[in-house]
Design an enzyme around this catalytic site. Structure first.
Site, PDB file in Angstrom:
ATOM      1  N   SER A  88       0.841  -1.195   0.000  1.00  0.00           N
ATOM      2  CA  SER A  88       0.000   0.000   0.000  1.00  0.00           C
ATOM      3  C   SER A  88       0.881   1.253   0.000  1.00  0.00           C
ATOM      4  O   SER A  88       1.722   1.398  -0.882  1.00  0.00           O
ATOM      5  CB  SER A  88      -0.936  -0.062   1.212  1.00  0.00           C
ATOM      6  OG  SER A  88      -1.987   0.846   1.066  1.00  0.00           O
ATOM      7  N   ARG A 100     -11.596   6.880   9.692  1.00  0.00           N
ATOM      8  CA  ARG A 100     -11.104   5.513   9.706  1.00  0.00           C
ATOM      9  C   ARG A 100     -12.195   4.534   9.258  1.00  0.00           C
ATOM     10  O   ARG A 100     -11.923   3.579   8.532  1.00  0.00           O
ATOM     11  CB  ARG A 100     -10.632   5.158  11.120  1.00  0.00           C
ATOM     12  CG  ARG A 100     -10.248   3.717  11.323  1.00  0.00           C
ATOM     13  CD  ARG A 100      -9.051   3.324  10.487  1.00  0.00           C
ATOM     14  NE  ARG A 100      -8.526   2.025  10.894  1.00  0.00           N
ATOM     15  CZ  ARG A 100      -7.527   1.404  10.290  1.00  0.00           C
ATOM     16  NH1 ARG A 100      -6.931   1.977   9.253  1.00  0.00           N
ATOM     17  NH2 ARG A 100      -7.100   0.238  10.709  1.00  0.00           N
ATOM     18  N   ASP A 141      -8.723  -6.661  -4.599  1.00  0.00           N
ATOM     19  CA  ASP A 141      -8.298  -5.340  -4.131  1.00  0.00           C
ATOM     20  C   ASP A 141      -8.797  -4.298  -5.123  1.00  0.00           C
ATOM     21  O   ASP A 141      -8.286  -4.214  -6.240  1.00  0.00           O
ATOM     22  CB  ASP A 141      -6.775  -5.312  -4.005  1.00  0.00           C
ATOM     23  CG  ASP A 141      -6.245  -3.993  -3.447  1.00  0.00           C
ATOM     24  OD1 ASP A 141      -7.032  -3.038  -3.314  1.00  0.00           O
ATOM     25  OD2 ASP A 141      -5.042  -3.934  -3.145  1.00  0.00           O
ATOM     26  N   HIS A 163      -8.083  -5.184  -0.227  1.00  0.00           N
ATOM     27  CA  HIS A 163      -6.753  -4.571  -0.087  1.00  0.00           C
ATOM     28  C   HIS A 163      -6.010  -5.110   1.135  1.00  0.00           C
ATOM     29  O   HIS A 163      -4.795  -5.294   1.108  1.00  0.00           O
ATOM     30  CB  HIS A 163      -6.934  -3.054   0.009  1.00  0.00           C
ATOM     31  CG  HIS A 163      -5.661  -2.298   0.101  1.00  0.00           C
ATOM     32  ND1 HIS A 163      -4.672  -2.384  -0.860  1.00  0.00           N
ATOM     33  CD2 HIS A 163      -5.193  -1.438   1.037  1.00  0.00           C
ATOM     34  CE1 HIS A 163      -3.667  -1.596  -0.516  1.00  0.00           C
ATOM     35  NE2 HIS A 163      -3.948  -1.021   0.632  1.00  0.00           N
ATOM     36  N   ASP A 164      -6.743  -5.357   2.210  1.00  0.00           N
ATOM     37  CA  ASP A 164      -6.125  -5.834   3.454  1.00  0.00           C
ATOM     38  C   ASP A 164      -5.441  -7.196   3.318  1.00  0.00           C
ATOM     39  O   ASP A 164      -4.716  -7.600   4.218  1.00  0.00           O
ATOM     40  CB  ASP A 164      -7.190  -5.938   4.558  1.00  0.00           C
ATOM     41  CG  ASP A 164      -7.154  -4.744   5.494  1.00  0.00           C
ATOM     42  OD1 ASP A 164      -6.272  -3.894   5.313  1.00  0.00           O
ATOM     43  OD2 ASP A 164      -8.007  -4.680   6.399  1.00  0.00           O
TER      44      ASP A 164
END
Lengths: 209, 384
Positions: free
Chosen positions: B156, B226, B322, B355-356
């Protein structure tokens, strides 16, 4: 491109003959490199700068895990990105018949590499001819295990067809070979029609004319 | 009392302090000095100094990559990948991870005391870029006496730093592994970041960035930022699989705005727990740095020019689900590297975790990392 039958005796002898055409320390791109066996062999025995392209994610992951520089990509689309003359050899082993535009692929190989080495199953082999002639069926055998509706092999050709293609893309044949059903090289002195009949695999080393 | 002592000023890490007479020249044209860089190391640097691996952390990560976090007490964020006997084996490699410039865990950032004023920088901190982060890391690498890094690895925003390292210091990076990243931040990604920043700045407790002096923190704003960002780190199918439409501690809707759904409760928790360990101004600065990242623009509009003549070996990794940093964006980098005849590997890993995925249990990532790194080490003569 992972469709090539893996690890059969025929394929290994095909690798053996391919490897004999590559010079020490060369820059090599293997298009459709599968699990990277040929690249690893070339890196170990000829100290080549080994690069690869492979369609299947599993194949790429296996290659990179072996420390090979391989990208997930497609012979039909990803050769265009490379600059002219960036490899000494571009190898297409048992993959030509699975590409959408084989002629363009061979042209691109000869653009980015000084030499192109292509191996493919010969559709002119007598067993295939007899299958069609006497059974009236598309061939299914240990090297071509898929039925016509499942096969990723969409562009079969014969050794004679390939000789003509080489001429059409303005390539000269530096060396040609054929392997019989037992994986043994067919005698060099035989004429094309004989190779086309008894060669189960065709292997061609091309260079720009 | 302008601000309580914190991880920002006195971190639970080693700290490199760079005096005011050796300032860091920033991309904006400003200079930053004095500055400090907080970092962790694992393993031992070999006598040849050839086994150093730099890990670059993501937006909300920090230098505690493979040790227990001093604030949250959780395991390091990449402790599944890095450690003794792990894919990045600290028995063989000397692993370095520093908090990024602009961060809030001990490297100079807006939460640090500005020596010129005696109170926290806040928005007086200069706007920094990914390249600035990398130049600060290069100071640390200099300090450790390392000429060339065996590898630089990150995901990232960390991946952006890896790309910047390879572009700015090609001779100092033998192998580069940018994971789940892109050569530029897309319009969509900038848009998400802007929503997050506006959430922070809309919180009355943000106080134009001077909240430390007022003794408050924009907890609500940062928490909402967040929550929004966290959605972008997951895939639709992962959210569906984890939460679906399940209710939280109830069997029917309450006809209120309570967190009826598990996914709401989960996001609220993510927001609140983030606020405990992160500084709101840091979040503004770091998201801005990512927005400004455009490696092609920095090289006359040509991404290929960013890597011209590069001898660095690259291994790029993307994940199928992602949508924040897509496979197509990794592929653009691969194309640029191929155009230079660079040595490049590229693996797209099948995952539904979004993405994680780069932070999670992912055996293909482990094998890829280990294979790539070990091959680089062998080529550099690093003992097994």
């Amino acid at each position: 491109m992972s469709n090539a039958p893996p690890h059969s005796a025929i394929i290994r002898s095909d690798h053996h003959l391919l490897a004999s055409m590559v010079s020490d320390g060369a820059r090599v791109l293997d298009v459709g490199c599968g699990d990277g066996d040929l690249l690893a062999h070339l890196a170990a025995t000829k100290r080549v700068d080994a690069r690869g392209i492979e369609l299947s994610r599993d194949g790429v992951a296996a290659c990179v895990a072996k420390g090979l520089a391989v990208i997930q990509g497609d012979a039909d689309t990803d050769l265009f990105d490379y600059p002219d003359d960036c490899f000494d050899y571009v190898i297409l082993s048992q993959t030509l018949q699975a590409t959408r535009r084989p002629k363009v692929v061979v042209e691109q190989m000869l653009r980015i590499g000084r030499n192109a080495i292509v191996s493919f199953p010969n559709f002119g082999h007598w067993r295939i001819r007899t299958s069609l002639m006497f059974r009236g069926r598309m061939p299914v055998n240990e090297n071509l295990p898929d039925s016509w509706y499942d096969t990723p092999n969409i562009h079969f050709c014969t050794i004679r067809d390939f000789v003509e293609l080489a001429d059409e893309v303005n390539a000269k044949i530096v060396q040609a070979g054929a392997l019989d059903a037992a994986g043994k090289p067919v005698a060099v002195t035989m004429p094309w029609w004989f190779w086309n009949l008894v060669g189960e695999q065709g292997i061609f080393w091309l260079a720009r004319r | 009392m302008t601000k309580p002592a914190s991880e920002a000023d006195e971190p639970h890490s080693q700290v490199l302090r760079i005096p005011a007479d050796q300032p860091l020249a920033l991309e904006s044209g400003l200079e930053l000095g004095p500055l400090q860089i907080a970092y962790q190391t694992y393993g031992t640097l070999n006598p040849e100094k050839s086994n150093a691996v730099l890990i670059c952390h993501a937006l909300t990560g920090d230098q505690h990559v493979a040790n227990e976090h001093p604030v949250t007490r959780k395991a390091g964020w990449w402790s599944n990948l890095i450690g003794p006997g792990k894919p990045v084996d600290t028995n063989r490699y000397f692993v370095i991870c520093s908090n990024v410039l602009g961060g809030c865990m001990g490297t100079s950032g807006p939460a640090n005391i500005n020596p010129a004023t005696g109170h926290a920088y806040g928005t007086e901190f200069p706007v920094i870029t990914i390249s600035d982060m990398v130049r600060a890391q290069a100071r640390l690498v200099d300090h450790l006496g390392i000429e060339r890094l065996l590898a630089v690895i990150g995901g990232s925003m960390g991946g952006m730093q890896v790309l910047a390292w390879a572009s700015l210091f090609p001779d100092r990076v033998f192998a580069a592994m940018p994971i789940a990243c892109a050569a530029k931040h897309s319009a969509q990604n900038i848009a998400f970041h802007e929503v997050g920043r506006q959430a922070v700045m809309a919180d009355p407790d943000w106080r134009s960035g001077r909240y430390f002096e007022a003794g408050v923190r924009p907890v609500k704003g940062l928490s909402v930022a967040r929550m929004g960002a966290h959605i972008t780190y997951l895939s639709e199918s992962a959210l569906q699989r984890k939460f679906g439409r399940k209710f939280q501690d109830r069997t029917a809707p309450t006809f209120s705005f309570d967190a009826d759904f598990q996914v709401e409760s989960y996001l609220r928790y993510q927001g609140i727990s983030f606020v405990e360990r992160f500084d709101a101004n840091s979040y503004l600065y770091l998201t801005r740095a990512m927005d400004y990242f455009d490696l092609a623009a920095d090289n006359g509009g040509s991404l290929a020019a960013a890597f011209r003549g590069s001898k660095t070996r690259f291994c790029l990794v993307s994940f199928t689900s992602d949508w924040l940093f897509t496979t197509a964006e990794s592929r653009q980098i691969v194309h640029a590297l191929n155009a230079n005849g660079a040595s490049v590997s590229f693996v797209e890993i099948e995952s539904d975790k979004g993405h994680d995925a780069f932070l999670l249990e992912e055996p293909v990532l482990y094998r890829t990392t280990q294979g790539f790194l070990d091959a680089a080490a062998s080529a550099c003569g690093v003992k097994a």
